[in-house]
Design an enzyme around this catalytic site. Structure first.
Site, PDB file in Angstrom:
ATOM      1  N   GLY A  59       0.806  -1.217   0.000  1.00 27.43           N
ATOM      2  CA  GLY A  59       0.000   0.000   0.000  1.00 27.43           C
ATOM      3  C   GLY A  59       0.839   1.266   0.000  1.00 27.43           C
ATOM      4  O   GLY A  59       0.548   2.217  -0.731  1.00 27.43           O
ATOM      5  N   CYS A  66       1.500   2.680  12.803  1.00 25.98           N
ATOM      6  CA  CYS A  66       2.654   3.484  12.416  1.00 25.98           C
ATOM      7  C   CYS A  66       2.914   4.598  13.420  1.00 25.98           C
ATOM      8  O   CYS A  66       4.029   5.040  13.590  1.00 25.98           O
ATOM      9  CB  CYS A  66       2.423   4.117  11.054  1.00 25.98           C
ATOM     10  SG  CYS A  66       1.471   3.087   9.969  1.00 25.98           S
TER      11      CYS A  66
HETATM   12  C1  LIG Z   1      -1.924  -0.391   5.893  1.00 25.18           C
HETATM   13  C2  LIG Z   1      -2.310   0.799   5.095  1.00 25.18           C
HETATM   14  C3  LIG Z   1      -1.421   1.344   4.146  1.00 25.18           C
HETATM   15  C4  LIG Z   1      -0.013   0.819   3.971  1.00 25.18           C
HETATM   16  O1  LIG Z   1      -0.012  -0.447   3.362  1.00 25.18           O
HETATM   17  P1  LIG Z   1       1.327  -1.341   3.445  1.00 25.18           P
HETATM   18  O2  LIG Z   1       1.027  -2.495   2.544  1.00 25.18           O
HETATM   19  O3  LIG Z   1       1.467  -1.751   4.869  1.00 25.18           O
HETATM   20  O4  LIG Z   1       2.438  -0.509   2.959  1.00 25.18           O
HETATM   21  C5  LIG Z   1      -1.837   2.436   3.417  1.00 25.18           C
HETATM   22  N1  LIG Z   1      -3.061   2.952   3.562  1.00 25.18           N
HETATM   23  C6  LIG Z   1      -3.951   2.455   4.444  1.00 25.18           C
HETATM   24  C7  LIG Z   1      -5.300   3.059   4.553  1.00 25.18           C
HETATM   25  C8  LIG Z   1      -3.599   1.359   5.235  1.00 25.18           C
HETATM   26  O5  LIG Z   1      -4.477   0.888   6.127  1.00 25.18           O
END
Ligand SMILES: *Cc1c(COP(=O)(O)O)cnc(C)c1O
Length: 393
Positions: free
Chosen positions: A72, A326
């Site tokens: 993400g 985070c």
């Molecule tokens: C977890 C999350 C991300 C980050 O995704 P990763 O795969 O952990 O890098 C970004 N946006 C939202 C809304 C998330 O919940």
């Protein structure tokens, strides 16, 4: 620890056994590089193409609009940075919201240092973007609108179709971070006028370190990683074949189980909300009561420190979160809770519980009973609570 109740599925999910099973042969038997010419590796290229089609079908898109990434955060970074760069001749203004994930917010701050102007929209007390504010923020120089589909902390689902229409009518690109929503709510990219969409494997019972960015055909966007010709030259590097197979399998599974899974989860979520609000004094629900993710409940308990609550829940075998994973570790209250108007001291006493299809009614009862006990224990030690009781007695 005798009992483990995992209620932090917004942070990450358990990889489904059928996903692990589908991935395994790609480590030990089908380990060829998909770019190689010999027939031993040829199947891998086709298997990757199949996953692209599965994911595309889930969104009403085409396979060649799906670009695999490492998750993400990478997809969010790519969408914002590359669109900003590709469309800078048209303008330098980007619109997003105050409640985005840090992968969007920090990328926005980076772009501001590079000379772009970023508007961070306020949300209402339920965490919903106000469409009038969005319309008013649009300038002739606006090149991109990025609004998350559903919030990772409070679970609020945005009016994405209406936002997409506004973007479309104004000829502005529309990106959505759908990391939390994908697999939990139906998404159709054409109906919502979505031009780019981020998603991640580990949030939907797939593996970690794999995700994708949907990029609508015709959107000009620069390559994110230069090198080989993978991902139609836009994101170089030997494909994460097991990860891609796992992601595709997880998406197919999420689509197949969505209706039953989400109705079961939302019924339990509502039971949890009702029991907590009725059984624990000075407790409030954060986020929209109805327009929320089926598995999300977020509460604030007055006179309580969220971190202490988490530690005491942990001692009872309950995994929960006080904000996004985070930001925990920092003492700042969640930017999302502040954006919906909570005062600092109430935002500090917040708890996010996110269910899975494995969550049972017994789990919920145990969690609420534990919460009642812990909250009352913590309040007995709180000078703020003591003052409050004195003033009100
Ligand atoms: C977890 C999350 C991300 C980050 O995704 P990763 O795969 O952990 O890098 C970004 N946006 C939202 C809304 C998330 O919940």
């Amino acid at each position: 620890m005798e009992r483990l109740i995992y209620l932090d599925n917004a942070a990450t999910t358990k990889t489904a056994p059928e996903v692990v099973e589908a991935m395994l042969p790609y480590f030990t038997e089908k380990y060829g590089n998909p770019s190689s010419v010999y027939s031993f590796a040829a199947g891998n290229k086709e298997d990757i193409a199949k996953q692209r089609d599965i994911i595309a079908e889930a969104l009403g898109a085409n396979g060649n609009e799906i670009y695999f990434t490492a998750g993400g955060s990478e997809s969010d970074n790519w969408a914002l940075k590359a669109a900003a760069e590709a469309y800078q001749n048209k303008g330098n203004h980007i619109i997003t919201t105050k409640i985005e994930h840090h992968a969007i917010l920090h990328t926005g701050e980076y772009l501001e240092k590079k000379g772009f102007e970023v508007t961070y929209l306020d949300v209402d007390e339920n965490g919903v973007v106000k469409l009038e504010d969005l319309k008013a923020a649009i300038r002739p120089t606006t090149i991109l609108i990025s609004v998350m589909f559903a919030n990772n902390e409070i679970g609020t689902i945005q009016p994405i179709k209406e936002i997409g229409e506004i973007a479309h009518e104004n000829g502005i690109l529309f990106h959505t971070d759908a990391v939390q929503a994908f697999g939990q709510v139906p998404i159709h990219v054409d109906e919502c006028h979505i031009d780019m969409l981020s998603a991640s494997g580990h949030k939907l019972n797939g593996p970690k370190g794999i995700g994708f960015l949907y990029i609508r055909k015709g959107v000009k966007i620069r390559s994110f990683i230069h090198g080989g010709a993978q991902e139609r030259k836009r994101r170089a590097g030997t494909e994460n074949v097991p990860g891609i197979i796992g992601l595709g399998t997880a998406v197919a599974r999420a689509v197949r189980t969505m209706e039953e899974r989400t109705s079961q989860e939302s019924a339990l979520r509502d039971y949890l909300i009702e029991r907590a609000l009725n059984g624990i004094p000075y407790c409030r629900l954060n986020g929209h009561r109805l327009k929320r993710l089926p598995n999300n409940a977020n509460f604030s308990f007055q006179f309580i420190e969220g971190e202490s609550l988490l530690i005491m829940l942990d001692m009872k075998g309950i995994c929960a979160s006080s904000g996004s994973a985070c930001t925990s570790g920092s003492l700042d209250p969640s930017h999302v809770l502040l954006a919906i108007g909570l005062p600092h001291e109430i935002a500090h006493g917040s708890l996010r519980l996110t269910l899975s299809e494995e969550t049972t009614k017994e789990d919920i009862d145990y969690v609420v009973d534990s919460l009642k006990e812990i909250v009352s224990k913590l309040r007995d030690m709180s000078p703020l609570y003591e003052d409050f009781i004195k003033k009100n007695s």
